[in-house]
Design a protein around this motif. Structure first.
Motif, mmCIF file in Angstrom:
data_model
loop_
_atom_site.group_PDB
_atom_site.id
_atom_site.type_symbol
_atom_site.label_atom_id
_atom_site.label_comp_id
_atom_site.label_asym_id
_atom_site.label_seq_id
_atom_site.Cartn_x
_atom_site.Cartn_y
_atom_site.Cartn_z
ATOM 1 N N ALA A 141 19.006 -25.794 -41.765
ATOM 2 C CA ALA A 141 18.787 -25.072 -40.512
ATOM 3 C C ALA A 141 18.148 -23.711 -40.761
ATOM 4 N N ASP A 142 18.562 -23.032 -41.832
ATOM 5 C CA ASP A 142 17.982 -21.740 -42.185
ATOM 6 C C ASP A 142 16.495 -21.883 -42.521
ATOM 7 N N VAL A 143 16.172 -22.915 -43.278
ATOM 8 C CA VAL A 143 14.783 -23.150 -43.675
ATOM 9 C C VAL A 143 13.917 -23.422 -42.450
ATOM 10 N N LYS A 144 14.381 -24.294 -41.563
ATOM 11 C CA LYS A 144 13.606 -24.627 -40.367
ATOM 12 C C LYS A 144 13.460 -23.414 -39.450
ATOM 13 N N PHE A 145 14.512 -22.622 -39.367
ATOM 14 C CA PHE A 145 14.456 -21.409 -38.550
ATOM 15 C C PHE A 145 13.333 -20.502 -39.035
ATOM 16 N N ALA A 146 13.262 -20.290 -40.345
ATOM 17 C CA ALA A 146 12.229 -19.423 -40.912
ATOM 18 C C ALA A 146 10.841 -20.031 -40.730
ATOM 19 N N GLN A 147 10.724 -21.334 -41.017
ATOM 20 C CA GLN A 147 9.427 -22.002 -40.921
ATOM 21 C C GLN A 147 8.887 -22.029 -39.486
ATOM 22 N N MET A 148 9.766 -22.196 -38.524
ATOM 23 C CA MET A 148 9.332 -22.264 -37.127
ATOM 24 C C MET A 148 9.137 -20.885 -36.513
ATOM 25 N N MET A 149 9.927 -19.908 -36.952
ATOM 26 C CA MET A 149 9.835 -18.581 -36.358
ATOM 27 C C MET A 149 8.597 -17.827 -36.819
ATOM 28 N N ILE A 150 8.090 -18.141 -37.997
ATOM 29 C CA ILE A 150 6.887 -17.450 -38.487
ATOM 30 C C ILE A 150 5.699 -17.661 -37.545
ATOM 31 N N PRO A 151 5.284 -18.908 -37.259
ATOM 32 C CA PRO A 151 4.149 -19.082 -36.339
ATOM 33 C C PRO A 151 4.473 -18.613 -34.924
ATOM 34 N N HIS A 152 5.744 -18.698 -34.554
ATOM 35 C CA HIS A 152 6.155 -18.246 -33.217
ATOM 36 C C HIS A 152 5.937 -16.737 -33.099
ATOM 37 N N HIS A 153 6.382 -16.004 -34.094
ATOM 38 C CA HIS A 153 6.181 -14.551 -34.122
ATOM 39 C C HIS A 153 4.690 -14.207 -34.212
ATOM 40 N N GLU A 154 3.958 -14.968 -35.009
ATOM 41 C CA GLU A 154 2.531 -14.688 -35.178
ATOM 42 C C GLU A 154 1.783 -14.818 -33.849
ATOM 43 N N GLN A 155 2.159 -15.807 -33.059
ATOM 44 C CA GLN A 155 1.509 -15.941 -31.748
ATOM 45 C C GLN A 155 1.918 -14.810 -30.815
ATOM 46 N N ALA A 156 3.169 -14.391 -30.883
ATOM 47 C CA ALA A 156 3.618 -13.266 -30.059
ATOM 48 C C ALA A 156 2.837 -12.004 -30.412
ATOM 49 N N LEU A 157 2.582 -11.795 -31.700
ATOM 50 C CA LEU A 157 1.795 -10.641 -32.131
ATOM 51 C C LEU A 157 0.364 -10.733 -31.624
ATOM 52 N N GLU A 158 -0.195 -11.925 -31.671
ATOM 53 C CA GLU A 158 -1.558 -12.133 -31.173
ATOM 54 C C GLU A 158 -1.649 -11.772 -29.691
ATOM 55 N N MET A 159 -0.667 -12.198 -28.929
ATOM 56 C CA MET A 159 -0.639 -11.895 -27.496
ATOM 57 C C MET A 159 -0.412 -10.404 -27.254
ATOM 58 N N ALA A 160 0.493 -9.806 -28.035
ATOM 59 C CA ALA A 160 0.811 -8.390 -27.845
ATOM 60 C C ALA A 160 -0.402 -7.501 -28.130
ATOM 61 N N LYS A 161 -1.191 -7.863 -29.126
ATOM 62 C CA LYS A 161 -2.364 -7.062 -29.474
ATOM 63 C C LYS A 161 -3.439 -7.121 -28.393
ATOM 64 N N LEU A 162 -3.411 -8.153 -27.571
ATOM 65 C CA LEU A 162 -4.385 -8.266 -26.478
ATOM 66 C C LEU A 162 -4.147 -7.219 -25.394
ATOM 67 N N ALA A 163 -2.927 -6.698 -25.353
ATOM 68 C CA ALA A 163 -2.599 -5.706 -24.314
ATOM 69 C C ALA A 163 -3.423 -4.432 -24.472
ATOM 70 N N ASP A 164 -3.793 -4.127 -25.695
ATOM 71 C CA ASP A 164 -4.579 -2.927 -25.944
ATOM 72 C C ASP A 164 -5.978 -3.091 -25.345
ATOM 73 N N GLY A 165 -6.270 -2.292 -24.323
ATOM 74 C CA GLY A 165 -7.574 -2.364 -23.671
ATOM 75 C C GLY A 165 -7.625 -3.319 -22.497
ATOM 76 N N ARG A 166 -6.573 -4.105 -22.293
ATOM 77 C CA ARG A 166 -6.557 -5.055 -21.176
ATOM 78 C C ARG A 166 -5.446 -4.754 -20.177
ATOM 79 N N ALA A 167 -4.260 -4.374 -20.673
ATOM 80 C CA ALA A 167 -3.118 -4.117 -19.785
ATOM 81 C C ALA A 167 -3.324 -2.823 -19.005
ATOM 82 N N SER A 168 -2.831 -2.820 -17.773
ATOM 83 C CA SER A 168 -2.896 -1.606 -16.947
ATOM 84 C C SER A 168 -1.512 -1.036 -16.686
#
Length: 213
Positions: free
Chosen positions: A66-93
């Motif tokens: 369970a620990d291994v799967k948590f780490a393996q699944m959370m990495i791409p999940h976090h990476e996508q969240a970062l990708e979305m968060a960086k879009l706010a710069d210059g777009r969010a009001s």
């Protein structure tokens, strides 16, 4: 028989006596050595302490599937969240959206590094192949969703960002709660708890933003 002859005949008795003393000394040393070995196995001696320390060390950092799967699944999940968060710069009001995006980057970027470090120390790969367990149910956005978010600005961006990030956070919270129940590694379970607490608070903030639309 002369006195000199009698003296010669008596001298051999001295080495024999000396050998007797040496033999006795050897027996004493042997007994001491035996007693020393026996004390090493006595409760409370250093030998017992070393065994206890080794056992403690060997259980530190243990993990399960369970620990291994948590780490393996959370990495791409976090990476996508970062990708979305960086879009706010210059777009969010909305300043609240900008603040949440900054919080996401500050929290999740270091967590990705930590998660990768765990997998490396466990000799496990970062990816799970096709990762059948990773679905839209865990809040992952499709490439089409992310592309659409990139095309928006201002209030439209704020609204869609809030909607998508709520779904994304809820997926992370679900995975983190599963880790809390099924995981074994103390550090991974602690991170899971931090994710539940932090992202639950952000979901409430994001929902309050949506309520303004």
């Amino acid at each position: 028989m002369t006195a000199f002859t009698r003296t010669l005949r008596r001298r051999p008795t001295r080495p024999i006596a000396a050998l007797g003393v040496i033999a006795a000394g050897a027996l004493i040393l042997s007994a001491c050595g035996s007693n020393s070995d026996d004390m090493g196995g006595m409760p409370g001696m250093d030998h017992g302490s070393s065994t206890s320390s080794a056992t403690s060390t060997s259980t530190t950092g243990t993990y399960d599937e369970a620990d291994v799967k948590f780490a393996q699944m959370m990495i791409p999940h976090h990476e996508q969240a970062l990708e979305m968060a960086k879009l706010a710069d210059g777009r969010a009001s909305d300043s609240a959206i900008k603040n949440i995006a900054a919080k996401i980057e500050k929290a999740q970027d270091p967590e990705i590094t930590t998660l990768k470090g765990w997998l490396q120390s466990w000799a496990k790969p970062e990816a799970m192949g096709d990762m059948p367990g990773m679905s839209m149910g865990e809040g992952m956005m499709s490439d089409k969703d992310v592309k659409e978010l990139k095309s928006m600005e201002g209030a439209e961006f704020d609204k869609m960002f809030a909607q998508m990030m709520i779904q994304h956070h809820n997926g992370a919270i679900t995975m983190a709660k599963h880790e809390q129940k099924k995981g074994h590694n103390a550090d991974a379970k602690k991170m899971a708890g931090d994710i539940v607490t932090g992202q639950s608070a952000e979901v409430k903030q994001l929902q309050s933003i949506l309520d303004r639309f």
